[in-house]
Design an enzyme around this catalytic site. Sequence first.
Site, PDB file in Angstrom:
ATOM      1  N   LYS A 208      25.516  71.193  27.036  1.00  0.00           N
ATOM      2  CA  LYS A 208      24.274  70.824  26.362  1.00  0.00           C
ATOM      3  C   LYS A 208      24.370  71.192  24.884  1.00  0.00           C
ATOM      4  CE  LYS A 208      19.342  71.789  26.625  1.00  0.00           C
ATOM      5  NZ  LYS A 208      18.264  72.447  27.365  1.00  0.00           N
ATOM      6  N   GLU A 214      33.024  79.561  26.797  1.00  0.00           N
ATOM      7  CA  GLU A 214      33.951  79.202  27.880  1.00  0.00           C
ATOM      8  C   GLU A 214      34.339  77.730  27.786  1.00  0.00           C
ATOM      9  OE1 GLU A 214      31.121  80.841  28.184  1.00  0.00           O
ATOM     10  OE2 GLU A 214      31.280  82.475  29.633  1.00  0.00           O
ATOM     11  N   GLY A 269      19.566  73.290  31.423  1.00  0.00           N
ATOM     12  CA  GLY A 269      20.930  73.207  31.951  1.00  0.00           C
ATOM     13  C   GLY A 269      20.960  73.151  33.476  1.00  0.00           C
ATOM     14  N   ARG A 270      20.182  74.014  34.112  1.00  0.00           N
ATOM     15  CA  ARG A 270      20.235  74.083  35.576  1.00  0.00           C
ATOM     16  C   ARG A 270      19.418  72.976  36.238  1.00  0.00           C
ATOM     17  NH1 ARG A 270      17.920  78.254  33.036  1.00  0.00           N
ATOM     18  NH2 ARG A 270      15.719  78.753  33.391  1.00  0.00           N
ATOM     19  N   GLU A 355      18.367  82.104  37.620  1.00  0.00           N
ATOM     20  CA  GLU A 355      18.244  81.980  36.163  1.00  0.00           C
ATOM     21  C   GLU A 355      16.809  81.542  35.820  1.00  0.00           C
ATOM     22  OE1 GLU A 355      20.640  79.163  33.535  1.00  0.00           O
ATOM     23  OE2 GLU A 355      21.797  80.985  33.240  1.00  0.00           O
ATOM     24  N   HIS A 386      30.001  84.632  61.692  1.00  0.00           N
ATOM     25  CA  HIS A 386      31.075  85.572  62.037  1.00  0.00           C
ATOM     26  C   HIS A 386      31.340  86.537  60.894  1.00  0.00           C
ATOM     27  CE1 HIS A 386      32.031  83.514  65.771  1.00  0.00           C
ATOM     28  NE2 HIS A 386      31.559  82.460  65.129  1.00  0.00           N
ATOM     29  N   LYS A 506      26.736  87.710  25.990  1.00  0.00           N
ATOM     30  CA  LYS A 506      27.472  86.750  25.144  1.00  0.00           C
ATOM     31  C   LYS A 506      27.723  87.360  23.773  1.00  0.00           C
ATOM     32  CE  LYS A 506      25.297  82.387  26.563  1.00  0.00           C
ATOM     33  NZ  LYS A 506      24.542  81.253  26.053  1.00  0.00           N
TER      34      LYS A 506
HETATM   35  O1  F6P Z   1      24.401  80.777  31.104  1.00  0.00           O
HETATM   36  C1  F6P Z   1      23.489  80.300  30.194  1.00  0.00           C
HETATM   37  C2  F6P Z   1      23.516  78.818  30.000  1.00  0.00           C
HETATM   38  O2  F6P Z   1      22.789  78.537  28.863  1.00  0.00           O
HETATM   39  C3  F6P Z   1      22.992  78.035  31.189  1.00  0.00           C
HETATM   40  O3  F6P Z   1      21.629  77.985  31.242  1.00  0.00           O
HETATM   41  C4  F6P Z   1      23.633  76.722  30.970  1.00  0.00           C
HETATM   42  O4  F6P Z   1      23.558  75.934  32.109  1.00  0.00           O
HETATM   43  C5  F6P Z   1      25.032  77.156  30.614  1.00  0.00           C
HETATM   44  O5  F6P Z   1      24.833  78.324  29.832  1.00  0.00           O
HETATM   45  C6  F6P Z   1      25.871  76.164  29.885  1.00  0.00           C
HETATM   46  O6  F6P Z   1      25.348  75.808  28.653  1.00  0.00           O
HETATM   47  P1  F6P Z   1      25.878  74.550  27.883  1.00  0.00           P
HETATM   48  O7  F6P Z   1      25.627  73.345  28.720  1.00  0.00           O
HETATM   49  O8  F6P Z   1      25.112  74.502  26.586  1.00  0.00           O
HETATM   50  O9  F6P Z   1      27.354  74.711  27.640  1.00  0.00           O
END
Ligand code: F6P
Length: 544
Positions: A208, A214, A269-270, A355, A386, A506
Amino acid sequence: MTVAPLRKRPAWASLEQHHKKMQDVHLRQLFADDAGRGEKMVVEAAGIYLDYSKNRITGETLDLLLQLAAQSGLREHIDAMFRGDKINVSEKRSVLHVALRAPKGATILHDGKNVVPDVHAVLDRMAAFADRIRSGDWKGHTGKPIRNVINIGIGGSDLGPVMAYEALRHYSRRDMTFRFVSNVDGTDFAEAVQGLEAAETLFIVSSKTFTTLETMTNAHTARDWLVAGLGDQAATAKHFVAVSTNAQEVAKFGIDTANMFGFWDWVGGRYSMDSAIGLSTMIAVGPDNFRAMLGGFHEMDEHFRTAPFERNLPVLMGLLSIWYNDFFGAQTVAVLPYEQYLKRFPAYLQQLTMESNGKHVTWDGVALDYDTGPIYWGEPGTNGQHSFYQLIHQGTRLIPCDFIAFAHTLNKVGRHHDMLLANVFAQTEALAFGKTVEQVKAEGTPDWLVPHRLFAGNRPSNTILLDRLSPASLGRLVALYEHSVFTQGTIWQVDSFDQWGVELGKELAQRIIPELESTQEPKLAHDSSTNALIRRYRKMKGSG
Ligand code: F6P
């Protein structure tokens, strides 16, 4: 509508009183009192049959919970979301994931503008692109068609796509490979590209913000891998597309914005697996199946928006969760899909629920004096039986469970499906009714062993039964949980759409990265534990 703090709402006090009565009432008793309970405490809507009779509730409990919903302004809050009000107060944003699945021709306003045509314009572009990839019309840099798709993203930009791909694998292109890279751990990337030819691989960089550490690290590594594989910087043009709200950063990375699929800041995002973030899903299952999934989401949206609360699936599930979380002190909820294809569903739900509702202040910033956001966890049945079910059956904690099952399997193999479903029904029965001392003794159990073999029962569960796993039923199921989360967040008065809790880690990581990478001994100013760990790591990695 002005809403009083939770503990001041009249229904809260009544529920506290009522809980005192209910805490010792056994499900055995509730079922004995009403022979028709198992057929009465059910709701069927939007293709989902919910049996909530095995919960520790009576008609009075439900009435009180429904009063709590009314006193919490749930109706008004639902209307506010669909109206595009800025209910994500801490980020001053609208919350309009429901617009992502609104049919063409619908009107949903954001700042006075109907967003539905924009949603469909992106969907149409996604469909055209997905068709080109699926048909082989889109060629890679060397002229070969794309056979491998790798989604790079994290959190909502990964969990939705990976969960949906796994869930809908039956409907997916079996001659293509779909992989997902999320972790900054290089192993994730290294394994994702194992055995793949760069010339046939497409990377979808899904973010987003297009700034997430990452994702950007993995995207750069992917670009290096591709360029190394094809020996030409220009190769990225045919092998990278982006899904983002941030065109500037996409361009800066070197992806032509003509190959970018957008969405909007009113999609969390979620809550984004049904936006362009679902591009990998669409390529895997095709545009028609993707649209069918959106149809399923929309069906549940409409049910949530219009059904009276006493027959409203997400509202009932949300209220039951409040009942256990805030009155019984239950800390977790187990989600148990008896469907192998839903193996990533619990992981997906963890972000959606935790979240969203793992919050410690109200939307006005006032510290909470009640618990929010239970911990969601789970595994597909029957594997969990199990493993951790022992604790659910005989442990000291109360763990409400959601059992999810489908009447039809997508892979009819011998007697497997009846055996699977027998386990669903057996587990909910065992949890609710247990086994009494008399029953255990009647089996000839010696006295000393009786306590060990005793099942107290009275352990609540919902059974969620659907016809068969399909794109539409997946959409309905996800929307069911989205709106249950909304219901709970409304009652707790928390902002279910921000996520400030991820920021501190972060920030600190950004500070620590140079301290780990520096060739000079860094000046460390953390606490003594963090300092020592950094020094120890530097020493260990230096020693190879
Ligand atoms: O972990 C925090 C967060 O902002 C989530 O809410 C989101 O889904 C994820 O990081 C990834 O963010 P982006 O789509 O901006 O890379």
